[in-house]
Design an enzyme around this catalytic site. Structure first.
Site, PDB file in Angstrom:
ATOM      1  N   GLY A  43       0.879  -1.155   0.184  1.00  0.00           N
ATOM      2  CA  GLY A  43      -0.041  -0.129   0.127  1.00  0.00           C
ATOM      3  C   GLY A  43       0.925   1.086   0.095  1.00  0.00           C
ATOM      4  CD  GLU A  78     -13.470  12.301  -0.419  1.00  0.00           C
ATOM      5  OE1 GLU A  78     -13.015  11.331  -0.368  1.00  0.00           O
ATOM      6  OE2 GLU A  78     -12.825  13.456  -0.938  1.00  0.00           O
TER       7      GLU A  78
HETATM    8  C1  LIG Z   1     -11.993   4.536   1.345  1.00  0.00           C
HETATM    9  C2  LIG Z   1     -10.932   5.120   1.905  1.00  0.00           C
HETATM   10  C3  LIG Z   1     -10.374   6.350   1.526  1.00  0.00           C
HETATM   11  C4  LIG Z   1      -9.328   6.918   1.906  1.00  0.00           C
HETATM   12  N1  LIG Z   1      -9.193   8.259   1.602  1.00  0.00           N
HETATM   13  C5  LIG Z   1      -8.090   8.868   2.014  1.00  0.00           C
HETATM   14  C6  LIG Z   1      -7.870  10.121   1.374  1.00  0.00           C
HETATM   15  O1  LIG Z   1      -8.455  10.856   0.820  1.00  0.00           O
HETATM   16  N2  LIG Z   1      -6.335  10.513   1.888  1.00  0.00           N
HETATM   17  C7  LIG Z   1      -5.723  10.017   2.957  1.00  0.00           C
HETATM   18  O2  LIG Z   1      -4.615  10.654   3.185  1.00  0.00           O
HETATM   19  N3  LIG Z   1      -5.867   8.877   3.189  1.00  0.00           N
HETATM   20  C8  LIG Z   1      -7.076   8.082   2.753  1.00  0.00           C
HETATM   21  N4  LIG Z   1      -7.656   7.049   3.430  1.00  0.00           N
HETATM   22  C9  LIG Z   1      -6.579   6.187   4.407  1.00  0.00           C
HETATM   23  C10 LIG Z   1      -5.247   5.682   3.549  1.00  0.00           C
HETATM   24  O3  LIG Z   1      -5.741   4.784   2.493  1.00  0.00           O
HETATM   25  C11 LIG Z   1      -4.723   4.833   4.668  1.00  0.00           C
HETATM   26  O4  LIG Z   1      -4.057   5.796   5.736  1.00  0.00           O
HETATM   27  C12 LIG Z   1      -3.318   4.197   3.878  1.00  0.00           C
HETATM   28  O5  LIG Z   1      -3.685   3.450   2.969  1.00  0.00           O
HETATM   29  C13 LIG Z   1      -2.593   3.470   4.906  1.00  0.00           C
HETATM   30  O6  LIG Z   1      -1.309   2.951   4.171  1.00  0.00           O
HETATM   31  P1  LIG Z   1      -0.603   1.693   4.698  1.00  0.00           P
HETATM   32  O7  LIG Z   1       0.437   1.555   3.911  1.00  0.00           O
HETATM   33  O8  LIG Z   1      -0.793   1.426   6.098  1.00  0.00           O
HETATM   34  O9  LIG Z   1      -1.781   0.535   4.265  1.00  0.00           O
HETATM   35  P2  LIG Z   1      -2.594   0.132   2.945  1.00  0.00           P
HETATM   36  O10 LIG Z   1      -2.347   1.513   1.894  1.00  0.00           O
HETATM   37  O11 LIG Z   1      -3.866   0.154   3.189  1.00  0.00           O
HETATM   38  O12 LIG Z   1      -1.899  -1.051   2.425  1.00  0.00           O
HETATM   39  C14 LIG Z   1      -1.933  -2.144   3.113  1.00  0.00           C
HETATM   40  C15 LIG Z   1      -1.323  -3.310   2.090  1.00  0.00           C
HETATM   41  O13 LIG Z   1      -1.094  -4.520   2.888  1.00  0.00           O
HETATM   42  C16 LIG Z   1      -1.896  -5.568   2.332  1.00  0.00           C
HETATM   43  N5  LIG Z   1      -2.043  -6.321   3.296  1.00  0.00           N
HETATM   44  C17 LIG Z   1      -2.863  -6.498   4.382  1.00  0.00           C
HETATM   45  N6  LIG Z   1      -2.812  -7.459   5.101  1.00  0.00           N
HETATM   46  C18 LIG Z   1      -2.100  -8.347   4.646  1.00  0.00           C
HETATM   47  C19 LIG Z   1      -1.291  -9.561   4.942  1.00  0.00           C
HETATM   48  N7  LIG Z   1      -1.940 -10.324   6.222  1.00  0.00           N
HETATM   49  N8  LIG Z   1      -0.547 -10.169   4.096  1.00  0.00           N
HETATM   50  C20 LIG Z   1      -0.168  -9.449   3.082  1.00  0.00           C
HETATM   51  N9  LIG Z   1      -0.537  -8.293   2.611  1.00  0.00           N
HETATM   52  C21 LIG Z   1      -1.472  -7.686   3.662  1.00  0.00           C
HETATM   53  C22 LIG Z   1      -3.065  -5.142   1.566  1.00  0.00           C
HETATM   54  O14 LIG Z   1      -3.608  -5.850   0.574  1.00  0.00           O
HETATM   55  C23 LIG Z   1      -2.618  -3.561   1.190  1.00  0.00           C
HETATM   56  O15 LIG Z   1      -2.046  -3.725  -0.046  1.00  0.00           O
HETATM   57  C24 LIG Z   1      -8.413   6.445   2.984  1.00  0.00           C
HETATM   58  C25 LIG Z   1      -8.754   5.214   3.110  1.00  0.00           C
HETATM   59  C26 LIG Z   1      -9.992   4.484   2.571  1.00  0.00           C
HETATM   60  C27 LIG Z   1     -10.404   3.074   3.040  1.00  0.00           C
END
Ligand SMILES: Cc1cc2nc3c(=O)[nH]c(=O)nc-3n(C[C@H](O)[C@H](O)[C@H](O)COP(=O)(O)OP(=O)(O)OC[C@H]3O[C@@H](n4cnc5c(N)ncnc54)[C@H](O)[C@@H]3O)c2cc1C
Length: 424
Positions: free
Chosen positions: A6, A163
């Site tokens: 992500g 949104e």
């Molecule tokens: C609908 C929605 C709208 C949003 N809009 C905004 C916005 O406008 N602006 C903003 O700043 N933030 C927004 N967010 C929040 C933002 O998406 C998150 O804060 C951000 O994605 C966090 O990044 P991350 O790397 O922690 O996790 P993520 O980007 O969620 O990535 C996690 C990854 O880990 C993988 N994964 C999970 N569990 C496992 C596992 N057990 N084994 C292997 N892979 C796994 C998933 O498949 C995913 O690809 C939004 C969130 C959502 C749900």
């Protein structure tokens, strides 16, 4: 090993591209999702491929990184091994960036029957349900049943709920109205149910009021102090005892950290996120870093929000700290640089807040469009999103309003997980 492709995971891999390390990126999906535009897939404005990018394509030019598709089920901190259904993966350093899951706040009926909006399968399920309900409504002469089918309840007045409500209302008023000639718009209801007494609590009061006004003008019914107690197949019940007949309940009430973090057996916060050191290391395990939605970290007495820029900045700091440790230097604490927050409420209406400054209306919307286009990772997706938006804006038309379901038989056994990022 980086878990999660992500916002955090991809930023970490990119930050490590010239470091003397070998990187294995593990994700249960083969794509990186741009979640800020997910609601536009649910509202039939964008095609899924416009907001997702194959991870392998993103890694093509990064020589020291490889992708392994698998769902990580357990982290053995002592043996330094990850368990997946495909096998085990050993690590020297681990960077956990597995994001978050939908939070139903213990409401079992919502977990079973409400439609979450967290991953691409969720967005397609919402789109399918709403479009199918409109088709179904055509077949019934029963006014009460027709009104039920044409009522969508969106639970949670945070950015995603707001949104989506704005965009859904435009889908109905601008597009479906033309598809269903003779449809009585008065029978369609888009309800936004908020348990508190304000929408978008992260924004300044003036911007919140602007958002509320914009939604009401678009025909969205906003209900405050509307805590959803029970979700049934064709209705929902509020804590006040009020019952509403609904065709779909879309759950955008919040997220929490996944079980993977809690399973580490270390302290977690209220949202299940792992408490990390200021250097983003796991207490007692300096070789393990946790970033993004999974990590709980305070700055100036406030917990950092679950946002994409937080995940990206943390991941870059964690990557630099891994390089520092390899070079025998001490890791440095993380400091978040807040560039501001934004939200779009449909055509010509958006909000942007940077420090004490706030923008709303058309300028806020134009700023939102510009920033989001820039943030999309690939040129192709940028073009497709721009095309989708322009088409919708000029022709009041959304050509991706297809009811499209994957065949159950198409699911590969070994890679199957629970259909999205949902955890019940
Ligand atoms: C609908 C929605 C709208 C949003 N809009 C905004 C916005 O406008 N602006 C903003 O700043 N933030 C927004 N967010 C929040 C933002 O998406 C998150 O804060 C951000 O994605 C966090 O990044 P991350 O790397 O922690 O996790 P993520 O980007 O969620 O990535 C996690 C990854 O880990 C993988 N994964 C999970 N569990 C496992 C596992 N057990 N084994 C292997 N892979 C796994 C998933 O498949 C995913 O690809 C939004 C969130 C959502 C749900």
């Amino acid at each position: 090993v980086v878990v999660g492709a992500g916002f955090g995971g991809i930023a970490a891999v990119r930050a490590l591209r010239r470091a003397p390390v070998e990187v294995i990126l593990v994700d249960r999906q083969n794509y990186h999702l741009f979640s800020p535009l997910l609601y536009q897939v649910a509202a039939a404005l964008l095609d899924p491929s416009a907001i997702a990018q194959p991870v392998r394509a993103l890694l093509r030019r990064i020589r020291n990184a490889r992708m392994w598709m698998a769902e990580v089920t357990h982290v053995d901190l002592e043996r330094k091994v990850l368990s997946t259904r495909q096998g085990e993966i050993e690590y020297d350093y681990l960077l956990l960036a597995a994001g978050s899951v939908t939070n139903y706040f213990g409401n079992q009926s919502a977990a079973e029957l409400a439609l979450p909006l967290k991953g691409l399968p969720d967005a397609l399920a919402v789109r399918n349900r709403i479009l199918t309900n409109f088709e179904q409504a055509r077949w019934t002469d029963d006014t009460v049943e027709r009104r039920r089918l044409l009522t969508v309840a969106i639970v949670g007045g945070g950015p995603t709920g707001v949104e989506f409500a704005g965009s859904l209302s435009e889908l109905v008023r601008n597009v479906l109205r033309k598809d269903f000639p003779g449809m009585d718009l008065g029978e369609v209801r888009v309800l936004l149910l908020e348990a508190g007494d304000s929408l978008l609590t992260a924004f300044a009061p003036r911007l919140r009021r602007a958002a509320e006004g914009a939604l009401r003008r678009k025909g969205v019914e906003i209900r405050y102090r509307a805590l959803v107690q029970q979700v049934a197949p064709e209705s929902l019940e509020l804590a006040s005892g009020e019952r509403m007949a609904v065709g779909a309940v879309v759950w955008t009430a919040g997220v929490r950290a996944p079980q993977l973090g809690a399973g580490l057996g270390l302290p977690v916060d209220r949202a299940g996120a792992v408490q990390v050191e200021p250097t983003l290391q796991l207490p007692g395990h300096p070789e393990v870093f946790v970033v993004g939605d999974m990590a709980a970290l305070e700055q100036d007495g406030r917990r950092l929000p679950m946002l994409a820029p937080v995940a990206q900045q943390e991941a870059r700091r964690a990557a630099r700290n891994i390089v520092a440790l390899e070079g025998g230097r001490p890791p440095q604490p993380f400091r978040y640089f807040d560039k501001g927050i934004m939200a779009a409420i449909g055509r010509n209406s958006g909000l942007a807040q940077v420090g004490p400054f706030g923008l709303s209306g058309f300028i806020g919307w134009a700023g939102w469009l510009f920033v989001h286009l820039l943030l999309i990772v690939s040129l192709r997706n940028r073009l497709f999103v721009f095309l989708g938006w322009t088409w919708d804006y000029l022709f009041l038309d959304r050509p991706v309003r297809l009811i499209l379901r994957a065949s159950q038989k198409a699911r590969p056994e070994k890679f199957h997980h629970d259909g999205g990022d949902v955890e019940h």
